[in-house]
Design a protein around this motif. Structure first.
Motif, mmCIF file in Angstrom:
data_model
loop_
_atom_site.group_PDB
_atom_site.id
_atom_site.type_symbol
_atom_site.label_atom_id
_atom_site.label_comp_id
_atom_site.label_asym_id
_atom_site.label_seq_id
_atom_site.Cartn_x
_atom_site.Cartn_y
_atom_site.Cartn_z
ATOM 1 N N GLN A 21 -5.495 5.246 -14.544
ATOM 2 C CA GLN A 21 -5.988 4.159 -13.504
ATOM 3 C C GLN A 21 -6.526 5.045 -12.115
ATOM 4 O O GLN A 21 -7.549 4.240 -11.708
ATOM 5 N N THR A 24 -8.752 1.991 -10.915
ATOM 6 C CA THR A 24 -8.112 0.646 -10.911
ATOM 7 C C THR A 24 -6.638 0.810 -10.460
ATOM 8 O O THR A 24 -6.052 -0.225 -10.710
ATOM 9 N N THR A 58 -3.306 0.287 -8.626
ATOM 10 C CA THR A 58 -2.852 -0.714 -7.326
ATOM 11 C C THR A 58 -1.707 -0.223 -6.860
ATOM 12 O O THR A 58 -0.703 -0.024 -7.775
ATOM 13 N N ARG A 68 1.972 -0.734 -5.363
ATOM 14 C CA ARG A 68 3.210 -1.640 -5.652
ATOM 15 C C ARG A 68 3.690 -2.033 -4.162
ATOM 16 O O ARG A 68 3.656 -1.087 -3.392
ATOM 17 N N TYR A 83 1.444 -10.599 -1.586
ATOM 18 C CA TYR A 83 1.243 -10.125 -2.996
ATOM 19 C C TYR A 83 0.124 -11.113 -3.758
ATOM 20 O O TYR A 83 -0.633 -10.405 -4.241
ATOM 21 N N ARG A 84 0.273 -12.236 -3.404
ATOM 22 C CA ARG A 84 -0.719 -13.063 -4.086
ATOM 23 C C ARG A 84 -2.410 -12.693 -3.411
ATOM 24 O O ARG A 84 -3.218 -12.717 -4.377
ATOM 25 N N MET A 127 -3.159 -9.875 -2.204
ATOM 26 C CA MET A 127 -3.570 -8.539 -2.842
ATOM 27 C C MET A 127 -4.129 -8.674 -4.101
ATOM 28 O O MET A 127 -5.227 -7.711 -4.399
ATOM 29 N N ARG A 128 -3.429 -9.482 -4.956
ATOM 30 C CA ARG A 128 -3.797 -9.452 -6.452
ATOM 31 C C ARG A 128 -5.066 -10.303 -6.688
ATOM 32 O O ARG A 128 -5.896 -9.988 -7.310
ATOM 33 N N LEU A 129 -5.300 -11.439 -5.938
ATOM 34 C CA LEU A 129 -6.261 -12.137 -6.154
ATOM 35 C C LEU A 129 -7.424 -11.680 -5.754
ATOM 36 O O LEU A 129 -8.472 -11.691 -6.384
ATOM 37 N N ASN A 174 -8.155 -8.279 -5.483
ATOM 38 C CA ASN A 174 -8.153 -6.873 -5.877
ATOM 39 C C ASN A 174 -8.172 -5.790 -4.605
ATOM 40 O O ASN A 174 -8.901 -4.975 -4.775
ATOM 41 N N ALA A 230 -6.489 -2.881 -3.911
ATOM 42 C CA ALA A 230 -5.520 -1.895 -4.567
ATOM 43 C C ALA A 230 -4.565 -1.105 -3.872
ATOM 44 O O ALA A 230 -3.606 -0.909 -4.114
ATOM 45 N N TYR A 270 -1.814 -0.678 -0.597
ATOM 46 C CA TYR A 270 -0.899 -1.466 0.074
ATOM 47 C C TYR A 270 -0.965 -1.344 1.695
ATOM 48 O O TYR A 270 -1.098 -2.131 2.287
#
Length: 518
Positions: free
Chosen positions: A127, A132, A134, A136, A153-154, A156-158, A160, A162, A164
Motif C-alpha cells: 500500500q 493507497t 490508509t 487507522r 470514519y465515514r 474519511m473513507r468516503l 479517500n 488516507a 488520519y
C-alpha cells in the motif's frame, strides 16, 4: 531493525518447518487409523498443510497485483482451524488431556500467526508503494468519542482521505472557520452569504475550507475558460469555413478555366472536323451530282453507242451494197467486154457475113461500146468512194466510243475518290467525337496534364490502326513506335523535347498493356 529482520527471517521459517514436521508426523500416523490406506496416509498432512501455504501465498500474490480476494484468506484460516483440530484430537478426546491436546495444536497456530504477521507487513509495504495506504483511527478515539467517530470514519473513507492527521486538520479548520464566521456575524450565520457558507455545505462532500472558499472563483475561471475555448473554437471554425470556401472558390475558378480551355480546344477541333465533314459532304454531294451527270452521260454515250452501232450497221450495209454494186459493175464491165467481144465478133461476123455494112454503122457500134465501158468505170469509182466513206464513218464511230469509255472511266475514278474522301471525313469526325468524349472523361477524372498527354498518345496509336490482340507487352511498344513517331508526338502535343515525347510513348504503351481503350 536489522537484528529484528534477521531474527524474523530465520525464526519464522524455522517455526513453520517445525510446525509442519510435527503436524506431518502426527497426522500421517493418525490418518491410517481414520481409514486412509497405507499409500495415502502420508499424503494427508501434506495436502492439509500445503493448502494453507498455497492459499496464503495466492492471497498475498493477488494483493500485490491489486486484486485481493478475501475468500482465499478465509479458506486458509479454515484449513488452519482444521489442522489445529486434527492435531489436537490426534491423541484422543481434547477434554481428557487439554495440555497434551494443546501441545499438538499450538505449532500450526503459531505458524498461522507468523504468516498473518508477514501478510500484514506485506500489505502495508504494498500500500505504501502504491500510495493507497490508509491510516487507522486509534482505538482511544472510538472509546472517547463513540458518537462523532463513526461520522469521522465515514467521511474519511468516503472521500479517500488516507491520513488520519490530515483528517484531523480538516475538522479543526472547519470548526475554526465556523467560529470565525459566527463571531463575524455576532452568532447569526444566516447573515452570511452563500459563498461564505460553502465550507459547511461542502464538508460533507470532502472539500476542505480552502477548497470550498476557492470553489466559486475556480468555477468562474473554468466558465471563462470554457467561454474562451468555445469562442476560440467558433473563430477557428469560421476561419476553416472561410479558408475552405476560398479554396473551393479557387479550385472552382481553376476548374472553370481548365474546362473553358478544354472546351474551346475541343470546340475548335470539333468545328474543324465539322467543317471538314461539311466540305467532304459537299464534295460527296458534288460527286453524287457528277455521278448523276456521269450516269446521264453514260446513257447518252450508250445512246450514241447504239447510234454508232446503227451507223456501223448502215455503213456495213452500204459497204456491202457498194461491194454488190462493185460486183455488179464488174459483172457489167465483163458483160460489156463480152458485149464488146460479141460486138467485135458481130462486127467481124457482120464484116465476114455482109460486106455491105457501112463504115458509119461500125463506128456507131464502137461509140456505143465505149460509152458502156465509161459507164462501168464510173460505177466502179462510185463504189470505191462509198466504201471509203463507210470506212471513215466506222473509224469516227470507234474514236467516239473510245472517248466515251475514257470519260466514263474518269467519272468512275472521281466517284471513287469522292467516296474515299467522304469515308475519311466520317473517320475524322468520329475521331474528333472520340477525342471530345475522352477529354470530357479526363476532365471528370481530374487527370494531370501528363496523364492527359499519355492518353492522347494512346488514342493516336489506336487511330493509326493498332491492334493489341495477341501481342506481348514489348510487342505493343514496338508496334506503337512503328505507328507513331517521336515527331508525331511532338507535333500533336506541342512538345519540344524528344526525350519527353519518347517517355510519353513508353507510358502510352504501358497504359495500353494495362487495358486502356479509348
Amino acid at each position: 531493525m536489522t537484528a529484528l529482520s534477521i531474527a524474523v527471517a530465520l525464526g519464522g521459517p524455522l517455526i513453520g518447518v517445525i510446525g509442519f514436521a510435527m503436524s506431518y508426523d502426527t497426522l500421517s500416523k493418525k490418518a491410517a487409523s481414520w481409514g486412509f490406506s497405507e499409500q495415502l496416509a502420508p499424503w494427508f498432512p501434506i495436502g492439509v498443510d500445503a493448502s494453507i501455504i498455497v492459499f496464503l501465498a495466492l492471497d498475498l500474490y493477488l494483493i500485490r497485483k491489486d486484486t485481493p480476494w478475501p475468500l482465499l484468506r478465509l479458506a486458509a484460516h479454515a484449513m488452519t482451524g482444521a489442522t489445529i483440530w486434527f492435531n489436537a484430537s490426534s491423541q484422543g478426546e481434547i477434554g481428557d488431556d487439554v495440555v497434551k491436546a494443546a501441545s499438538h495444536g499450538v505449532m500450526p497456530f503459531l505458524f498461522v500467526i507468523g504468516v498473518e504477521a508477514a501478510r500484514r507487513l506485506f500489505i502495508k509495504k504494498t500500500q505504501l508503494e502504491a500510495g493507497t495506504h490508509t491510516d487507522r483511527i486509534p482505538l482511544q478515539r472510538w472509546i472517547l468519542a463513540p458518537v462523532a467517530t463513526p461520522r469521522f470514519y465515514r467521511r474519511m473513507r468516503l472521500h479517500n482521505v488516507a491520513s488520519y492527521p490530515q483528517m484531523i486538520r480538516r475538522e479543526q479548520d472547519l470548526i475554526g472557520y465556523k467560529q470565525w464566521l459566527t463571531r463575524k456575524y455576532n452568532g447569526d450565520l444566516s447573515k452570511a452569504s452563500e459563498d461564505e457558507r460553502l465550507p459547511m455545505k461542502m464538508a460533507a462532500h470532502g472539500y476542505t475550507v480552502a477548497e470550498a472558499l476557492a470553489l466559486p472563483e475556480r468555477q468562474e475561471r473554468e466558465a471563462e475558460t470554457r467561454a474562451e475555448e468555445q469562442e476560440r473554437r467558433r473563430l477557428d471554425a469560421e476561419t476553416r469555413r472561410e479558408v475552405a470556401r476560398k479554396r473551393a472558390e479557387a479550385e472552382r475558378l481553376e476548374a472553370d478555366g481548365e474546362l473553358e480551355a478544354v472546351r474551346a480546344r475541343v470546340e475548335g477541333e470539333t468545328g474543324q472536323a465539322r467543317a471538314h465533314a461539311k466540305a467532304q459532304v459537299g464534295a460527296a454531294q458534288r460527286a453524287v451530282v457528277l455521278e448523276e451527270q456521269a450516269l446521264e452521260t453514260a446513257v447518252i454515250a450508250e445512246a450514241r453507242a447504239r447510234e454508232a452501232e446503227a451507223a456501223r450497221r448502215e455503213a456495213k450495209e452500204r459497204e456491202q451494197k457498194a461491194a454488190a454494186d462493185l460486183q455488179t459493175a464488174v459483172l457489167e464491165r465483163q458483160a460489156a467486154e463480152k458485149r464488146k467481144e460479141a460486138a467485135e465478133a458481130d462486127r467481124v461476123a457482120a464484116a465476114e457475113a455482109s460486106a455491105i455494112e457501112t463504115a458509119a454503122i461500125a463506128e456507131a457500134r464502137k461509140v456505143a461500146a465505149e460509152a458502156d465501158r465509161a459507164a462501168a468505170e464510173t460505177a466502179r469509182a462510185a463504189a470505191e468512194t462509198r466504201r471509203a466513206a463507210a470506212e471513215a464513218d466506222r473509224r469516227t464511230q470507234e474514236e467516239n466510243t473510245r472517248q466515251e469509255v475514257a470519260l466514263a472511266q474518269r467519272l468512275a475514278a472521281r466517284e471513287a475518290a469522292a467516296e474515299a474522301e467522304l469515308r475519311a471525313a466520317e473517320a475524322r469526325l468520329a475521331a474528333a467525337e472520340i477525342e471530345r468524349s475522352a477529354v470530357e472523361t479526363e476532365d471528370a477524372a481530374r487527370l494531370t496534364p501528363r496523364e492527359r498527354a499519355v492518353r492522347k498518345v494512346a488514342r493516336m496509336t489506336f487511330a493509326a490502326g493498332l491492334t493489341v490482340d495477341g501481342l506481348a507487352a514489348e510487342d505493343v511498344h514496338h508496334e506503337l513506335c512503328d505507328l507513331i513517331s517521336i515527331a508525331d508526338v511532338q507535333r500533336e502535343l506541342a512538345v519540344s523535347s524528344t526525350d519527353t515525347a519518347s517517355k510519353y510513348r513508353q507510358e502510352a504503351a504501358a497504359l495500353i498493356v494495362h487495358g486502356y481503350r479509348p
